[in-house]
Design an enzyme around this catalytic site. Structure first.
Site, PDB file in Angstrom:
ATOM      1  N   ASN A 158       0.796  -1.237   0.000  1.00 35.58           N
ATOM      2  CA  ASN A 158       0.000   0.000   0.000  1.00 35.58           C
ATOM      3  C   ASN A 158       0.828   1.288   0.000  1.00 35.58           C
ATOM      4  OD1 ASN A 158       0.802  -0.344   2.640  1.00 35.58           O
ATOM      5  ND2 ASN A 158      -1.155   0.230   3.538  1.00 35.58           N
ATOM      6  N   GLU A 253       5.552  -3.653  11.650  1.00 39.90           N
ATOM      7  CA  GLU A 253       4.299  -2.918  11.683  1.00 39.90           C
ATOM      8  C   GLU A 253       3.288  -3.758  10.942  1.00 39.90           C
ATOM      9  OE1 GLU A 253       1.569  -0.005   9.723  1.00 39.90           O
ATOM     10  OE2 GLU A 253       3.628   0.651   9.337  1.00 39.90           O
ATOM     11  N   CYS A 287      -3.105   0.575   7.001  1.00 29.72           N
ATOM     12  CA  CYS A 287      -3.135  -0.080   8.315  1.00 29.72           C
ATOM     13  C   CYS A 287      -3.753   0.862   9.342  1.00 29.72           C
ATOM     14  CB  CYS A 287      -1.748  -0.539   8.721  1.00 29.72           C
ATOM     15  SG  CYS A 287      -0.559   0.775   8.718  1.00 29.72           S
TER      16      CYS A 287
HETATM   17  O1  G3H Z   1      -0.598   1.217   5.982  1.00 32.94           O
HETATM   18  C1  G3H Z   1       0.137   1.581   6.878  1.00 32.94           C
HETATM   19  C2  G3H Z   1       0.769   2.900   6.867  1.00 32.94           C
HETATM   20  O2  G3H Z   1       1.835   2.929   7.782  1.00 32.94           O
HETATM   21  C3  G3H Z   1      -0.230   3.991   7.143  1.00 32.94           C
HETATM   22  O3  G3H Z   1       0.318   5.204   6.853  1.00 32.94           O
HETATM   23  O4  G3H Z   1      -1.268   6.656   8.086  1.00 32.94           O
HETATM   24  O5  G3H Z   1       0.264   7.596   6.362  1.00 32.94           O
HETATM   25  O6  G3H Z   1      -1.658   6.173   5.704  1.00 32.94           O
HETATM   26  P1  G3H Z   1      -0.638   6.495   6.743  1.00 32.94           P
END
Ligand code: G3H
Length: 478
Positions: A158, A253, A287
């Site tokens: 993603n 993570e 996430c």
């Molecule tokens: O998908 C996991 C990422 O660490 C979320 O990052 O909060 O910038 O979308 P973000």
């Protein structure tokens, strides 16, 4: 039938001796867009060897020079934002504008990391012995931070570029070498990003990017004796990596089921716009997406109406058109989401919109009156489907949040800051946002999950520290 890309090792672009490739399916067209090399274990061994020897001289390269190269890479990455964003659009169906933002954010992250690195690694500690009982002032202790060695970085689909550089830049500034295993969807964006590091002129072998099938090189990489640290972002795979990895520092993570607790006094317009941003941006494939709304019954009708009105305005279609909702990354992901939706239907959830799917494209869906016996109350769809659970007390909301096996972020909406802080303290998550949707950034903020959401803390400073160890030298006076 798909442009063929080479992998990167020893400062060169190479074809794998396997003669095989891995197809990358465009989530929108569902046709093969690119092909990447299916690297062999033998090739991984070679990459590990060169990473090990390149690291030795890199660790001796002055910190300011390491920073200078990182600044160069950051500038090149920004120059290449258009072609990299185009790869993101085709590989992971990220809306075009967001794809550009991801690349620019990544350039900024690299520069910040270079600046932070020269500051925090440029400092050590000096201790004297007579503060501990029984000691005279006869020992001087000097501490500094030294690199771990070879860091293995595994980013998710993603944010293939941003979550790759959030591992690469701290590793390099701290004097480590870096082996990157990109996700299949996102591999070409990663290769193009690595090309910017190549152009910046990093020493040969310091950075490599090996592509291939998880079944062939996944465990082989994560269990490789040459790896001194793993930084992984993704799903459940992280749990099995953690169990199999050796005695090395891990930064993990993993998933999240971020709850949005809405109190009676909340500004419902603010909540609704944050639910839309938090729950539906990049079609919920973050996430940190809002993955369950826990709203006080007395304001639930009003909130659901407001969210419904905003959902109706979301545009649905291809990422090239900058639609809000774009196809989810794979067919199996779409099938999984559909399974959760069907389960909720059978168990009596209220559908605020009709469920609609075409290929990998799923229309945004708000499910009201979700109950704890439904899978969607606990599982993360990683798609544009958001459950609402009505609660009768704040305690009920906190209880639902804490009963989850995840503990990434959460958010609470109320005008009473004192209450918000108490709720934040009670929520078992790595971060709680007060009056805003969960988010990782700004990228220098600490970012961490507890329980099945991860190990360690990220954010620029924490990542640099995590990718070093403390070295002490003690001077013993006569
Ligand atoms: O998908 C996991 C990422 O660490 C979320 O990052 O909060 O910038 O979308 P973000």
């Amino acid at each position: 039938d798909g442009e063929m890309c080479k992998y990167y090792a020893d400062g060169e672009w190479k074809k794998s001796s396997s003669g095989k490739s891995v197809p990358i399916i465009n989530p929108t067209s569902r046709k093969t867009q690119y092909k990447v090399q299916a690297c062999t274990q033998e090739e991984v061994n070679k990459v590990m060897d060169t990473a090990k020897s390149a690291q030795k001289s890199w660790a001796k390269t002055p910190l300011w020079k390491r920073a200078e190269l990182l600044h160069k890479a950051a500038a090149l990455l920004k120059e290449h934002k258009a072609p990299i964003a185009e790869c993101l659009v085709k590989e992971i169906a990220k809306p075009a504008k967001d794809s550009v933002t991801e690349v620019v954010r990544s350039g900024d992250l690299i520069s910040y990391c270079a600046e932070e690195g020269v500051r925090i690694l440029g400092e050590g500690k000096f201790l004297v012995s007579d503060s501990f009982p029984g000691n005279e002032r006869t020992k001087y202790c000097l501490t500094s931070k030294i690199p771990l060695g070879v860091v293995l970085a595994i980013p998710p689909f993603n944010y293939p570029v941003n979550l790759a550089v959030s591992k690469i830049a701290p590793a390099l500034i701290a004097g480590n070498s870096l082996v990157l295993k990109p996700p299949t969807q996102g591999a070409v964006s990663c290769l193009h990003m690595v090309y910017c590091f190549h152009l910046a002129g990093f020493p040969k072998g310091l950075i490599s990017c090996v592509t291939g099938k998880g079944s062939e090189i996944g465990d082989f990489l994560t269990m490789h004796p040459g790896v001194n640290c793993i930084s992984f972002t993704g799903g459940d795979t992280g749990i099995s990596i953690s169990k199999k990895a050796g005695m090395i520092p891990l930064q993990m993570e993993l998933g999240g089921k971020d709850a949005c607790i809405v109190l009676e006094d909340a500004d419902l317009d603010l909540v609704a716009s944050n639910i839309i941003k938090g729950g539906f941006s990049y079609s919920g494939q973050r996430c940190t997406a809002v993955k369950v709304v826990l709203v006080m019954e007395s304001v639930a009708d009003a909130l659901v109406e407001k969210v419904k009105a905003k959902v109706a305005k979301l545009t649905v279609g291809p990422p090239e058109n900058n639609c809000d909702i774009t196809p989810v990354v794979t067919e199996s992901s779409a099938n999984y989401i559909e399974g959760l939706v069907k389960d909720a239907k059978e168990k009596g959830a209220t559908f605020c919109q009709e469920y609609r799917r075409e290929g990998n494209l799923i229309w945004p869906l708000l499910l009201d009156n979700v109950r704890p016996d439904m899978r969607i109350a606990w599982e993360e769809p990683f798609g544009p489907v958001l459950p609402v659970i009505r609660i009768n007390s704040v305690e009920e909301g906190i209880h639902h949040c804490n009963a989850s096996n995840f503990g990434l972020q959460g958010c609470v909406f109320t005008k009473d800051v004192n209450k918000a802080i108490l709720i934040s303290d009670a929520m078992e998550t790595g971060t709680v946002q007060i009056n805003s949707a969960p988010a990782r950034g700004p990228d220098h903020f600490p970012f961490q999950g507890i329980k099945d959401s991860g190990i360690g803390s990220q954010g620029i400073t924490n990542s640099i520290n995590m990718m070093t160890k403390v070295k002490t030298t003690v001077i013993n006076l006569p």
